[in-house]
Design a protein around this motif. Structure first.
Motif, PDB file in Angstrom:
ATOM      1  N   ALA A 231       0.824  -1.218   0.000  1.00  0.00           N
ATOM      2  CA  ALA A 231       0.000   0.000   0.000  1.00  0.00           C
ATOM      3  C   ALA A 231       0.857   1.267   0.000  1.00  0.00           C
ATOM      4  O   ALA A 231       0.504   2.275  -0.618  1.00  0.00           O
ATOM      5  N   ALA A 232       1.994   1.204   0.687  1.00  0.00           N
ATOM      6  CA  ALA A 232       2.843   2.393   0.768  1.00  0.00           C
ATOM      7  C   ALA A 232       3.423   2.750  -0.596  1.00  0.00           C
ATOM      8  O   ALA A 232       3.523   3.935  -0.959  1.00  0.00           O
ATOM      9  N   LEU A 233       3.781   1.730  -1.361  1.00  0.00           N
ATOM     10  CA  LEU A 233       4.347   1.992  -2.691  1.00  0.00           C
ATOM     11  C   LEU A 233       3.267   2.540  -3.634  1.00  0.00           C
ATOM     12  O   LEU A 233       3.520   3.475  -4.414  1.00  0.00           O
ATOM     13  N   ILE A 234       2.076   1.997  -3.540  1.00  0.00           N
ATOM     14  CA  ILE A 234       0.964   2.526  -4.342  1.00  0.00           C
ATOM     15  C   ILE A 234       0.709   3.985  -3.972  1.00  0.00           C
ATOM     16  O   ILE A 234       0.520   4.838  -4.836  1.00  0.00           O
ATOM     17  N   GLN A 235       0.746   4.267  -2.689  1.00  0.00           N
ATOM     18  CA  GLN A 235       0.522   5.643  -2.228  1.00  0.00           C
ATOM     19  C   GLN A 235       1.582   6.579  -2.796  1.00  0.00           C
ATOM     20  O   GLN A 235       1.293   7.689  -3.230  1.00  0.00           O
ATOM     21  N   ARG A 236       2.843   6.110  -2.818  1.00  0.00           N
ATOM     22  CA  ARG A 236       3.915   6.962  -3.348  1.00  0.00           C
ATOM     23  C   ARG A 236       3.739   7.214  -4.836  1.00  0.00           C
ATOM     24  O   ARG A 236       4.171   8.244  -5.360  1.00  0.00           O
ATOM     25  N   GLY A 237       3.097   6.276  -5.523  1.00  0.00           N
ATOM     26  CA  GLY A 237       2.914   6.448  -6.960  1.00  0.00           C
ATOM     27  C   GLY A 237       1.570   7.031  -7.339  1.00  0.00           C
ATOM     28  O   GLY A 237       1.161   6.969  -8.502  1.00  0.00           O
ATOM     29  N   ARG A 238       0.896   7.640  -6.380  1.00  0.00           N
ATOM     30  CA  ARG A 238      -0.501   8.049  -6.613  1.00  0.00           C
ATOM     31  C   ARG A 238      -0.651   9.107  -7.704  1.00  0.00           C
ATOM     32  O   ARG A 238      -1.721   9.283  -8.253  1.00  0.00           O
ATOM     33  N   PHE A 239       0.421   9.822  -8.024  1.00  0.00           N
ATOM     34  CA  PHE A 239       0.336  10.828  -9.089  1.00  0.00           C
ATOM     35  C   PHE A 239       0.919  10.314 -10.412  1.00  0.00           C
ATOM     36  O   PHE A 239       1.148  11.098 -11.330  1.00  0.00           O
ATOM     37  N   LEU A 240       1.160   9.028 -10.471  1.00  0.00           N
ATOM     38  CA  LEU A 240       1.811   8.455 -11.659  1.00  0.00           C
ATOM     39  C   LEU A 240       0.799   7.765 -12.575  1.00  0.00           C
ATOM     40  O   LEU A 240       0.107   6.833 -12.158  1.00  0.00           O
ATOM     41  N   ASP A 241       0.722   8.246 -13.804  1.00  0.00           N
ATOM     42  CA  ASP A 241      -0.027   7.589 -14.880  1.00  0.00           C
ATOM     43  C   ASP A 241       0.932   7.464 -16.062  1.00  0.00           C
ATOM     44  O   ASP A 241       1.411   8.477 -16.571  1.00  0.00           O
ATOM     45  N   VAL A 242       1.197   6.247 -16.474  1.00  0.00           N
ATOM     46  CA  VAL A 242       2.129   6.079 -17.594  1.00  0.00           C
ATOM     47  C   VAL A 242       1.926   4.711 -18.243  1.00  0.00           C
ATOM     48  O   VAL A 242       1.522   3.752 -17.584  1.00  0.00           O
ATOM     49  N   ASP A 243       2.179   4.662 -19.548  1.00  0.00           N
ATOM     50  CA  ASP A 243       2.263   3.385 -20.264  1.00  0.00           C
ATOM     51  C   ASP A 243       3.733   3.161 -20.598  1.00  0.00           C
ATOM     52  O   ASP A 243       4.340   3.996 -21.298  1.00  0.00           O
ATOM     53  N   CYS A 244       4.292   2.094 -20.093  1.00  0.00           N
ATOM     54  CA  CYS A 244       5.728   1.884 -20.291  1.00  0.00           C
ATOM     55  C   CYS A 244       5.995   0.451 -20.729  1.00  0.00           C
ATOM     56  O   CYS A 244       5.097  -0.392 -20.741  1.00  0.00           O
ATOM     57  N   LEU A 245       7.237   0.236 -21.121  1.00  0.00           N
ATOM     58  CA  LEU A 245       7.659  -1.097 -21.553  1.00  0.00           C
ATOM     59  C   LEU A 245       8.715  -1.581 -20.570  1.00  0.00           C
ATOM     60  O   LEU A 245       9.784  -0.986 -20.461  1.00  0.00           O
ATOM     61  N   LEU A 246       8.380  -2.641 -19.835  1.00  0.00           N
ATOM     62  CA  LEU A 246       9.315  -3.188 -18.856  1.00  0.00           C
ATOM     63  C   LEU A 246       9.563  -4.656 -19.182  1.00  0.00           C
ATOM     64  O   LEU A 246       8.722  -5.305 -19.829  1.00  0.00           O
ATOM     65  N   GLY A 247      10.675  -5.164 -18.732  1.00  0.00           N
ATOM     66  CA  GLY A 247      10.908  -6.582 -18.931  1.00  0.00           C
ATOM     67  C   GLY A 247      12.334  -6.895 -19.284  1.00  0.00           C
ATOM     68  O   GLY A 247      13.242  -6.107 -18.998  1.00  0.00           O
ATOM     69  N   SER A 248      12.479  -8.059 -19.929  1.00  0.00           N
ATOM     70  CA  SER A 248      13.826  -8.482 -20.292  1.00  0.00           C
ATOM     71  C   SER A 248      14.077  -8.171 -21.765  1.00  0.00           C
ATOM     72  O   SER A 248      13.160  -7.827 -22.513  1.00  0.00           O
ATOM     73  N   THR A 249      15.320  -8.322 -22.156  1.00  0.00           N
ATOM     74  CA  THR A 249      15.669  -8.093 -23.558  1.00  0.00           C
ATOM     75  C   THR A 249      15.063  -9.177 -24.448  1.00  0.00           C
ATOM     76  O   THR A 249      14.998  -9.017 -25.655  1.00  0.00           O
ATOM     77  N   GLU A 250      14.635 -10.281 -23.850  1.00  0.00           N
ATOM     78  CA  GLU A 250      13.992 -11.341 -24.626  1.00  0.00           C
ATOM     79  C   GLU A 250      12.470 -11.243 -24.597  1.00  0.00           C
ATOM     80  O   GLU A 250      11.804 -11.677 -25.534  1.00  0.00           O
ATOM     81  N   GLN A 251      11.930 -10.695 -23.533  1.00  0.00           N
ATOM     82  CA  GLN A 251      10.472 -10.592 -23.409  1.00  0.00           C
ATOM     83  C   GLN A 251      10.100  -9.328 -22.641  1.00  0.00           C
ATOM     84  O   GLN A 251      10.368  -9.234 -21.440  1.00  0.00           O
ATOM     85  N   GLY A 252       9.509  -8.372 -23.369  1.00  0.00           N
ATOM     86  CA  GLY A 252       9.038  -7.164 -22.717  1.00  0.00           C
ATOM     87  C   GLY A 252       7.548  -7.254 -22.388  1.00  0.00           C
ATOM     88  O   GLY A 252       6.845  -8.159 -22.847  1.00  0.00           O
ATOM     89  N   TRP A 253       7.107  -6.290 -21.576  1.00  0.00           N
ATOM     90  CA  TRP A 253       5.695  -6.227 -21.193  1.00  0.00           C
ATOM     91  C   TRP A 253       5.205  -4.793 -21.340  1.00  0.00           C
ATOM     92  O   TRP A 253       5.884  -3.855 -20.904  1.00  0.00           O
ATOM     93  N   HIS A 254       4.054  -4.641 -21.962  1.00  0.00           N
ATOM     94  CA  HIS A 254       3.400  -3.339 -21.959  1.00  0.00           C
ATOM     95  C   HIS A 254       2.703  -3.192 -20.605  1.00  0.00           C
ATOM     96  O   HIS A 254       1.781  -3.954 -20.293  1.00  0.00           O
ATOM     97  N   VAL A 255       3.165  -2.229 -19.832  1.00  0.00           N
ATOM     98  CA  VAL A 255       2.645  -2.063 -18.469  1.00  0.00           C
ATOM     99  C   VAL A 255       1.913  -0.723 -18.391  1.00  0.00           C
ATOM    100  O   VAL A 255       2.488   0.324 -18.698  1.00  0.00           O
ATOM    101  N   ALA A 256       0.652  -0.782 -18.028  1.00  0.00           N
ATOM    102  CA  ALA A 256      -0.138   0.440 -17.823  1.00  0.00           C
ATOM    103  C   ALA A 256      -0.228   0.705 -16.326  1.00  0.00           C
ATOM    104  O   ALA A 256      -0.655  -0.168 -15.555  1.00  0.00           O
ATOM    105  N   ILE A 257       0.207   1.888 -15.941  1.00  0.00           N
ATOM    106  CA  ILE A 257       0.142   2.272 -14.522  1.00  0.00           C
ATOM    107  C   ILE A 257      -0.782   3.475 -14.395  1.00  0.00           C
ATOM    108  O   ILE A 257      -0.641   4.467 -15.118  1.00  0.00           O
TER     109      ILE A 257
END
Lengths: 285, 131
Positions: free
Chosen positions: B22-48
């Motif tokens: 919950a604390a980490l979610i609270q710290r990110g409460r002003f964050l909205d972003v679509d990013c690409l995270l993952g490995s060089t072999e398999q990435g993930w489209h992550v919506a925050i």
């Protein structure tokens, strides 16, 4: 219940640095060999509080830790017009020498960390005869940049948050959580642009490659200690630097990062105690 | 099994691990972003959104955009997620410095919320390491 009162006292010294009076805050404890401690870029003398409170060290050393101007409780000088703060090699060297002279210190030992470690090398190059010994923590003649310092001071990114987050990875994972958070807290509290201004010395003006071979460790012993988890000034950077300095003593400190004295004081003590003992013995012999 | 399979399996745990913090979610409460995270072999489209992972699908998704991408080698993630990582493998930026990870795109959301992303991507470390 009576409060536990720590032994260090804090005072202000009015110091003339290149013609301008600066009100410098410093804390000190102990008596004996003067030992001046320099904090890292963007932080302040609170990093040295464990050393200042160490009864064994303060029996033989007068330990003094001051805040650079613009840092901690050392305000900018009265004539500051708000222009961007920028630390240069010349100004940093002037500040240390002026502070030591103002307190009338007799051949002090100077121990600095990070930018303090780098400037210690410059003191060894140009002013070795003024010092009893020099100790560089996380020190190298140069190290490869790993981020763009422009992120440290811009109006659309919280300066304190980004400064602390950038350096958080330089704290070793073994460090106690409370010491880690305290170390990062100072970064969250720094004035706007001060960390970035310090890094002007570190990244731009203070490249000492090609100059350190002039260091004469018979005039002033030089000790270099670097934490294994420091990927900013890595152990390889320090070892490479020391390889060109005859007589420099190098120690790679396990389970420590870029802020040894504040991130894990007990672990740091294991490494700094023998160095301080050696200096003390040389002084008494 | 590809080297990235255990890494991908660990990445799939991220939304659930974040929901427990919950604390980490609270710290990110002003964050909205679509990013690409993952490995060089398999990435993930992550919506925050507001600090929560609201969507996470394997990349590539044709014509889906992302603001910034942070990808490390499978070996780097494996080392990074060790309970006590070795020196040089313990921080997102130590990985980029050593060339084991790339950070690309518009990195402003990453830098603005740098400690959030460091802590988010380290969550598997405290959850028993790599799957």
């Amino acid at each position: 219940m009576t409060a536990y009162i720590e032994p260090m006292i804090g005072r202000y010294a009015h110091v003339d640095i290149d013609g301008t009076t600066h009100r410098i805050y410093f804390e000190e404890a102990g008596q004996g060999i003067p030992l001046v401690c320099l904090h890292t870029a963007g932080s302040d003398n609170r990093q040295w509080r464990y050393l200042l409170a160490d009864e064994e060290f303060t029996r033989h050393y007068r330990i003094i830790a001051f805040d650079l101007p613009w840092h901690g409780k050392s305000n900018p000088p009265a004539n500051w017009d708000g222009s961007e703060y920028q630390l240069t090699t010349k100004r940093y060297t002037q500040t240390i020498r002026a502070f030591c002279a103002a307190l009338d210190l007799d051949k002090p030992v100077v121990m600095g960390c990070s930018i303090g470690g780098r400037i210690v090398l410059n003191l060894a190059i140009d002013h070795a005869s003024e010092f009893r010994a020099l100790i560089g923590l996380e020190a190298a003649d140069f190290q490869a940049p790993w981020y763009d310092t422009a992120w440290l001071n811009r109006p659309d990114v919280h300066g304190g948050e980004v400064c602390a987050a950038l350096v958080s990875g330089l704290v070793a994972p073994q460090s106690p959580p409370e010491a880690r958070m305290e170390t990062l807290w100072a970064y969250k509290q720094g004035g706007p642009g001060v960390f970035k201004g310090d890094l002007y010395f570190y990244r731009v003006d203070g490249d000492l490659r090609g100059r350190t071979a002039a260091i004469d460790t018979t005039t002033c012993p030089l000790y270099l200690l670097t934490g294994e988890y420091d990927f900013s000034c890595s152990p390889e950077d320090t070892v490479r630097t020391a390889s060109g300095i005859t007589g420099a003593e190098v120690t790679v400190m396990e389970a420590l990062g870029h802020f040894p004295m504040s991130e894990n004081p007990a672990q740091f003590r294991r490494y700094i105690a023998p160095v301080l003992e050696t200096i003390k013995q040389k002084h008494s012999s | 099994m590809k080297k990235s399979d255990p890494v991908s399996a660990t990445f799939e745990q991220l939304p659930a691990l974040l929901e427990r913090d919950a604390a980490l979610i609270q710290r990110g409460r002003f964050l909205d972003v679509d990013c690409l995270l993952g490995s060089t072999e398999q990435g993930w489209h992550v919506a925050i959104r507001a600090g929560r992972i609201t969507g996470m699908v394997p990349a590539p998704v044709l014509m889906r955009s992302w603001t910034f991408g942070y990808r490390a080698t499978p070996e780097a993630w494996t080392a990074f997620w060790q309970p006590m990582p070795k020196a040089g493998w313990h921080d997102l930026l130590s990985l980029t410095k050593r060339g084991a990870a790339t950070l690309e795109g518009d990195i402003k959301p990453f830098m603005t919320h740098l400690q959030y992303f460091k802590d988010l991507l380290a969550l598997p470390r405290n959850a028993g390491g790599i799957a």
